[in-house]
Design a protein around this motif. Structure first.
Motif, PDB file in Angstrom:
ATOM      1  N   SER A 434       0.971  -1.166   0.062  1.00 59.59           N
ATOM      2  CA  SER A 434      -0.288   0.067  -0.029  1.00 59.59           C
ATOM      3  C   SER A 434       1.074   1.311  -0.038  1.00 59.59           C
ATOM      4  O   SER A 434       1.663   1.612   0.732  1.00 59.59           O
ATOM      5  N   CYS A 496      -4.829   0.577  -3.376  1.00 57.07           N
ATOM      6  CA  CYS A 496      -5.761  -0.758  -2.835  1.00 57.07           C
ATOM      7  C   CYS A 496      -4.623  -1.904  -2.594  1.00 57.07           C
ATOM      8  O   CYS A 496      -3.656  -1.696  -3.492  1.00 57.07           O
ATOM      9  N   ARG A 503      -4.503  -7.153  -8.524  1.00 57.17           N
ATOM     10  CA  ARG A 503      -5.614  -7.149  -7.895  1.00 57.17           C
ATOM     11  C   ARG A 503      -6.754  -8.164  -8.584  1.00 57.17           C
ATOM     12  O   ARG A 503      -7.169  -9.099  -7.994  1.00 57.17           O
ATOM     13  N   GLY A 560      -6.013  -8.412   2.036  1.00 60.62           N
ATOM     14  CA  GLY A 560      -6.776  -7.411   1.707  1.00 60.62           C
ATOM     15  C   GLY A 560      -8.337  -7.810   1.200  1.00 60.62           C
ATOM     16  O   GLY A 560      -9.144  -6.786   1.646  1.00 60.62           O
ATOM     17  N   CYS A 643     -13.254  -2.730  -8.937  1.00 61.90           N
ATOM     18  CA  CYS A 643     -12.321  -1.743  -9.167  1.00 61.90           C
ATOM     19  C   CYS A 643     -13.059  -0.630  -9.640  1.00 61.90           C
ATOM     20  O   CYS A 643     -12.814   0.487  -9.273  1.00 61.90           O
ATOM     21  N   GLU A 646     -15.570   0.676  -6.963  1.00 65.49           N
ATOM     22  CA  GLU A 646     -14.742   1.438  -5.899  1.00 65.49           C
ATOM     23  C   GLU A 646     -13.890   2.712  -6.343  1.00 65.49           C
ATOM     24  O   GLU A 646     -13.373   3.254  -5.351  1.00 65.49           O
ATOM     25  N   ILE A 648     -11.309   2.605  -8.095  1.00 63.95           N
ATOM     26  CA  ILE A 648      -9.590   2.352  -8.225  1.00 63.95           C
ATOM     27  C   ILE A 648      -9.190   2.861  -9.525  1.00 63.95           C
ATOM     28  O   ILE A 648      -8.045   3.243  -9.573  1.00 63.95           O
TER      29      ILE A 648
END
Length: 716
Positions: A434, A496, A503, A560, A643, A646, A648
């Motif tokens: 992070s 994230c 991710r 996470g 993603c 959110e 991201i």
């Protein structure tokens, strides 16, 4: 002035020669959009009506000649079906034909890039004179289509079937020497001589020194090969084209079939066949995906410009902390694009390794003739290896590329922050840690961002620029600028675990792990996913990434996102790790690796892998190919949607481009979001429900459920 419009002007020169100049208003480049095509038609009418014209020179007022058709404008036509597309191509070709049929000689003066429709414009001219600074080509296959303004008809008649097939099927840009050698242009001259050379050539035609009518007739008549010669040429070409393009890229084969079908016909009948096959290509899902990628690429460039505009800091001196392969790769990339960079490490051996990596990459460029030894020396001189921080007070940005350990990174970043200017940007090349967490140890967290390069640095086009909670717009802007200076495509994402690319990649690996757990043969999974379009299947990819690296990153992902990335079983990948099978780096993983004749690692099946998997896997069984695809792809696609949900990543276009450039998502499928669009969002959500029993990773996110309910798509 004979004619003046929004895209074209025609004015008289001396001796009855006129200049037909492309200069599209309010645009940096010339392109064939609706405005240009309408102007083209009107300009031809004006030229026809002027009896004083004896010859024509076609020029460009811009630094490029014509970049091609405006695909963003015409793509709407492709959704109307084959009949509408055929009509569109034929209407365009009527205009091109009208120009080709003018009752006097025409010469194109190609001053810069002439691609696609731009080069097809050159082909309708009787002769082509090319600047040494120009490039020409027909790259349409890269969009899943092929030339539709007469390129497949005229080029074989100008340069022969074999050369034309290579030009069209490969879609490569051609430099002046190659274009002249193949006969696609008639002369190559220095830029400052181009206009005069083109005018002189027209004058020779007017004076009867050159038989321009015979030259034109070659394009209007059938190809000069008998049926036996044609059959031999096309049979050989078909085998090569189909072999290279494969089943996932139909456009080259459709182009070749069109050329074969119309080779024995005159121009007008040949163009009808070209139009029909062009329409077949244009309605394929591959064309939809590849054109979508082109438009997504434009969207990413616009997004980068927007980020750049939020900061004024320029990068003239960079530094990288940590040498070795990654540090050396970053240093090479910066130096090769003109940015001086200091490479710092605590060990001489690491610096030697980093400089060795840069030298090796530059040496390969010299071997291929792309670089001179002198240029290699200049590039290497831009990299300054050092064991201390002596010159760091003059650095604009520092890229930290030390070991992927938060304690080590924190210590290094805190140390260097105290030795640099107050406005120096710090960027971490972390792949999973992070940015907000690492920033906590810094006094100026607003100057800190993530700058995630992909390995190998010199080959992978993507750089993820990660914004932490306190990263400033100025820091993001400067990092985006540097990535672009280094020849990379930056995509800005928010912080994230795993950022965007990792991710969404690890749920894909999770789907693979579950298949192995349930009895699937890892080799069978690899073969299915490679046939789906991935450059390598998941087991092979894990071996290439490094299974130790994969297990480490998977733990961070699990912490996470425990609801969907924390497995409740022991995976095959963990078994490989526990048995010191790390993949290519130590010669054994899911596969074992031997060196081929070129010294590159070649994967070989190892029975030991199956023995190691036996305790954690169900009895071996065969899975349907579609089930393998669904079980691997759904977790990845769902994570992409999360993603977006959110924030991201800012857009579906950026998400798709990141997957294409970062992990080799099959380009002909256009990215995860376009993949969902092509399945149909409602159909995709139903697919998620079918596999929901496998866990949270397979449950459709709310974003997709809402889109399905509203009958929405990601694109269009």
């Amino acid at each position: 002035m004979i004619y003046s419009g929004a895209a074209i002007s025609v004015q008289a020169l001396a001796g009855g020669i006129a200049e037909f100049k492309f200069d599209l208003a309010n645009e940096s480049v010339n392109k064939f959009n609706r405005v240009t095509l309408e102007d083209f038609k009107n300009a031809i009418d004006a030229v026809k009506a002027d009896s004083s014209i004896k010859g024509l020179v076609v020029t460009s007022a811009k630094s490029v000649f014509i970049v091609g058709a405006d695909i963003t404008e015409f793509v709407g036509s492709f959704a109307q079906g084959e009949a509408a597309i055929v009509e569109w191509t034929l209407s365009g070709n009527q205009i091109f034909n009208a120009f080709e049929d003018l009752p006097f000689p025409t010469v194109a003066a190609i001053n810069g890039i002439a691609l696609g429709g731009g080069f097809e414009m050159c082909l309708v001219c009787d002769y082509r004179v090319m600047s040494t600074a120009a490039k020409v080509g027909l790259p349409e296959v890269k969009l899943g289509i092929f030339p539709g303004f007469g390129g497949t008809v005229r080029l074989p008649r100008v340069i022969g079937i074999d050369n034309a097939v290579e030009w069209i099927a490969a879609g490569a840009e051609k430099r002046p020497d190659a274009a002249l050698k193949d006969g696609a242009v008639d002369a190559v001259v220095a830029p400052d001589q181009l206009h005069a050379a083109a005018v002189a050539l027209v004058q020779q035609c007017i004076d009867g020194k050159i038989d321009w009518k015979a030259k034109r007739a070659e394009k209007l008549n059938p190809v000069k090969l008998n049926m036996m010669e044609q059959m031999m040429a096309f049979n050989t070409a078909m085998a090569v084209v189909v072999g290279k393009a494969g089943p996932n890229y139909p456009a080259p084969k459709l182009a070749l079939q069109a050329i074969q079908a119309h080779a024995s016909l005159g121009r007008d009948e040949a163009l009808k066949i070209e139009g029909k096959n062009f329409a077949k290509a244009a309605v394929t899902p591959q064309a939809n995906a590849l054109i979508g990628l082109f438009m997504a690429d434009q969207a990413v460039k616009k997004a980068s410009k927007k980020h750049e505009g939020k900061g004024s800091k320029e990068i003239s001196q960079a530094a990288v902390l940590g040498a070795g392969i990654m540090g050396g790769g970053i240093a090479y990339q910066a130096a090769s694009k003109g940015t001086p960079i200091i490479m710092k490490d605590i060990r001489t051996e690491a610096l030697d390794l980093g400089m060795g990596e840069a030298s090796k990459l530059l040496g390969k460029q010299v071997e291929k003739g792309r670089l001179t030894p002198a240029d290699m020396g200049k590039t290497l001189s831009r990299i300054r290896p050092t064991l201390n921080y002596g010159d760091f007070n003059s650095v604009d940005i520092i890229i930290e590329a030390v070991v992927e350990n938060p304690k080590v990174k924190t210590a290094v970043l805190s140390e260097v922050e105290g030795l640099v200017k107050e406005d120096t940007i710090l960027a971490s090349n972390t792949s999973t840690i992070s940015i907000t967490y690492l920033a906590k140890s810094l006094k100026r967290p607003e100057n800190f961002v993530g700058m995630h390069f992909f390995n190998p640095v010199h080959m992978m086009p993507l750089v993820e620029v990660i914004r932490g909670e306190k990263s400033s717009d100025e820091a993001v802007a400067a990092t985006v600028k540097l990535a672009q200076k280094m020849g990379k495509t930056p995509i800005v994402v928010n912080d994230c675990p795993g950022f965007l690319v990792n991710r969404v990649l690890f749920p894909y690996f999770g789907g693979f792990d579950m298949l192995v757990r349930d009895g699937a043969d890892f080799q069978a999974v690899d073969k299915v996913m490679e046939k789906f379009g991935w450059p390598m299947g998941p087991a092979y990819l894990l071996d290439v990434v490094g299974i130790d690296t994969g297990v480490h990153a998977a733990k961070i992902m699990a912490e996470g996102f425990p609801d969907r990335m924390q497995p409740n079983y022991k995976s095959g990948t963990e078994i490989m790790f526990e048995n010191n099978r790390y993949g290519q780096k130590n010669g054994k993983g899911y596969y074992v690796y031997e060196q081929d004749k070129k010294g590159k690692p070649k994967k070989v099946v190892d029975q030991t892998t199956y023995e190691l998997l036996t305790p954690i896997a169900a009895a071996r069984k065969e899975f349907d190919a579609q089930e393998i695809i669904d079980r691997c792809m759904i977790p990845m696609v769902n994570e992409v949607a999360r993603c977006l949900e959110e924030g991201i990543v800012a857009s579906a276009a950026e998400a798709d481009m990141a997957l294409i450039m970062g992990i080799g998502f099959p380009p002909f499928r256009g990215g995860a979001c376009r993949y969902v669009d092509q399945i149909g969002v409602a159909n995709y959500v139903a697919l998620c429900e079918k596999y929901a029993h496998l866990g949270k990773a397979y449950e459709a996110p709310q974003l997709l459920r809402d889109m399905a309910a509203a009958n929405k798509k990601f694109f269009g």
